[in-house]
Design a protein around this motif. Sequence first.
Motif, PDB file in Angstrom:
ATOM      1  N   GLY A 195       0.819  -1.213   0.000  1.00 24.55           N
ATOM      2  CA  GLY A 195       0.000   0.000   0.000  1.00 24.55           C
ATOM      3  C   GLY A 195       0.846   1.252   0.000  1.00 24.55           C
ATOM      4  N   ILE A 196       1.806   1.318  -0.927  1.00 21.45           N
ATOM      5  CA  ILE A 196       2.764   2.427  -0.994  1.00 21.45           C
ATOM      6  C   ILE A 196       2.686   3.068  -2.374  1.00 21.45           C
ATOM      7  N   ASP A 197       2.572   4.392  -2.435  1.00 25.13           N
ATOM      8  CA  ASP A 197       2.661   5.058  -3.735  1.00 25.13           C
ATOM      9  C   ASP A 197       3.667   6.211  -3.718  1.00 25.13           C
ATOM     10  N   ALA A 198       4.570   6.191  -2.707  1.00 19.95           N
ATOM     11  CA  ALA A 198       5.690   7.131  -2.679  1.00 19.95           C
ATOM     12  C   ALA A 198       6.951   6.298  -2.465  1.00 19.95           C
ATOM     13  N   TYR A 199       7.853   6.323  -3.430  1.00 15.52           N
ATOM     14  CA  TYR A 199       8.994   5.410  -3.369  1.00 15.52           C
ATOM     15  C   TYR A 199      10.129   5.928  -4.248  1.00 15.52           C
ATOM     16  N   ARG A 200      11.313   5.376  -4.035  1.00 11.99           N
ATOM     17  CA  ARG A 200      12.482   5.726  -4.846  1.00 11.99           C
ATOM     18  C   ARG A 200      12.574   4.740  -6.011  1.00 11.99           C
ATOM     19  N   LEU A 201      12.567   5.285  -7.197  1.00 15.22           N
ATOM     20  CA  LEU A 201      12.601   4.455  -8.399  1.00 15.22           C
ATOM     21  C   LEU A 201      14.023   4.232  -8.911  1.00 15.22           C
ATOM     22  N   TYR A 202      14.879   5.218  -8.721  1.00 12.79           N
ATOM     23  CA  TYR A 202      16.241   5.168  -9.270  1.00 12.79           C
ATOM     24  C   TYR A 202      17.148   5.959  -8.338  1.00 12.79           C
ATOM     25  N   ASP A 203      18.319   5.403  -8.024  1.00 13.23           N
ATOM     26  CA  ASP A 203      19.227   6.098  -7.119  1.00 13.23           C
ATOM     27  C   ASP A 203      20.660   5.938  -7.607  1.00 13.23           C
ATOM     28  N   ALA A 204      21.008   6.743  -8.611  1.00 17.02           N
ATOM     29  CA  ALA A 204      22.360   6.709  -9.186  1.00 17.02           C
ATOM     30  C   ALA A 204      22.771   5.290  -9.520  1.00 17.02           C
ATOM     31  N   ASP A 205      21.824   4.498 -10.021  1.00 18.24           N
ATOM     32  CA  ASP A 205      22.132   3.119 -10.400  1.00 18.24           C
ATOM     33  C   ASP A 205      23.293   3.057 -11.382  1.00 18.24           C
ATOM     34  N   ILE A 206      23.305   4.017 -12.291  1.00 17.55           N
ATOM     35  CA  ILE A 206      24.376   4.127 -13.284  1.00 17.55           C
ATOM     36  C   ILE A 206      25.233   5.312 -12.861  1.00 17.55           C
ATOM     37  N   PRO A 207      26.468   5.087 -12.428  1.00 18.68           N
ATOM     38  CA  PRO A 207      27.279   6.149 -11.814  1.00 18.68           C
ATOM     39  C   PRO A 207      27.372   7.427 -12.635  1.00 18.68           C
TER      40      PRO A 207
END
Length: 480
Positions: A195-207
């Motif tokens: 029941g979450i609709d606020a989240y981190r989708l990408y976090d410097a996955d590619i430097p």
Amino acid sequence: HSDVIAKEVLDEAKERFSNGQRSYLGTIVGSEVSNKALQAAQRGVSKAGLKNQISIVKNDITEGIPENLKADVILVNPPYGKKVGDPEALPTLYRELGEQMLALEGAKLFAVITSEPELCRYMPLRSPKLNRFNNGELEATFLQFDLTNPHTKANLRALPTEVVTPDALGESARVVYNRMKKNYRGLKAWLKREGIDAYRLYDADIPEFSAAIDVYGDQFVVSEYAAPKTIPEAVAKQRWDAILQAVSAYADVPVSSLHTKARQRQRGRQQYQQAPEEFRTFVTEFDCEVEVELERYLDTGLFLDHRPLRRHIANIIGNGKFLNLFSYTAVASLHAAKAGATTTSVDMSNTYLEWARRNFERNKIDPRYHDFVRANCLEWLQMAQTKYDVIMLDPPTFSNSKRMEDSFDVQKDHVFLIDNAMRLLQPEGALFFSNNFRKFKLDPKITEKYLVTDLSAQSIDQDFKRNPKIHSLWEIQHRV
């Protein structure tokens, strides 16, 4: 937009009418509905004895809602582009529906059922309350827009006109775009289950493309990490532009509709530039709605990485007493209160404490039964006497606020903080101490004096697995 009037709706209306409640249901069915279906609906209304309470009108919704219609609540089940509706024409339809709601006088609530909630981004409306369910084989979303809330209509951006398409992406932007799609596939089932609709989708996955991409309902916040000094300014800008292009293609909105926080190289302290206008919306976390501000401040009002700790506190607190130090917008207090606890939230900012009260009120929790204390936590801790069952201590890394006589440094001051907080902890209670200073070292005095458990690894949710050093967390208890 309904083929027939559901029997359940008729039965409920009849029951309410028989109890003396004056109910009026006006139903407008789309112009493509057959006369046969329309006649069947009218017969159902007649057999239910509700001809005077339910009116059915056949009308082309794109031509507007009849001027004589006065409604408090409006529900629309528009085409999804699945079995009904041309997908290319639907953005225009959804935009027109939203514009009509803004023009309708007296309406209080506008609700939409759709299996394509992203289409609602074309409406000039914001901050919906979301519920998800299955409509036959389709996964549908029920969005409710509070038309009495000024933030629903305020600060509207230009409606999408030019969206970067995946086919138009350059090689660099496509790499980021593909990674976002891959990440979402891995998160989708978990987000729905929790029941979450606020989240981190990408976090410097590619430097090379160093940014955090966070999703808040139907909004996207893109925060650039400062590039090393060895990276030329022009190269850093090209990479930032590629990130924005990728997010535009992924979100299906123009770059101008993204909420961006770009760090600029400046002399002295680097900082985000504060936007002059605000952009408030609401997101769902577990069973609570939380207000977030996506433009004006560095942070949004919701620390996404502490979601597991908030969930854990809500699970263990029961009807106990909860103390939230450096509480910010007190979302942890909100979850604890929702679970039945009495809460005390301490922060130096009136802005954040008022924000916290609004969160309580929106979730039908009376803030009068909870304490919101504007104070310097270090000073307040020395004077407080009340005992608490659970304490959350999440101080900043450093602070030199004008409201503090001395500057605060988490490494230097954490022993003082923890000792004073433990003085207020019940013998069987738990103190959760967290910070995001990556070089932080817990003083051995703490582990010698108290029972300490490192929960850092367990406190990282799926959307932060790529950045496990986002924070450190310890559970601290009295030794028996």
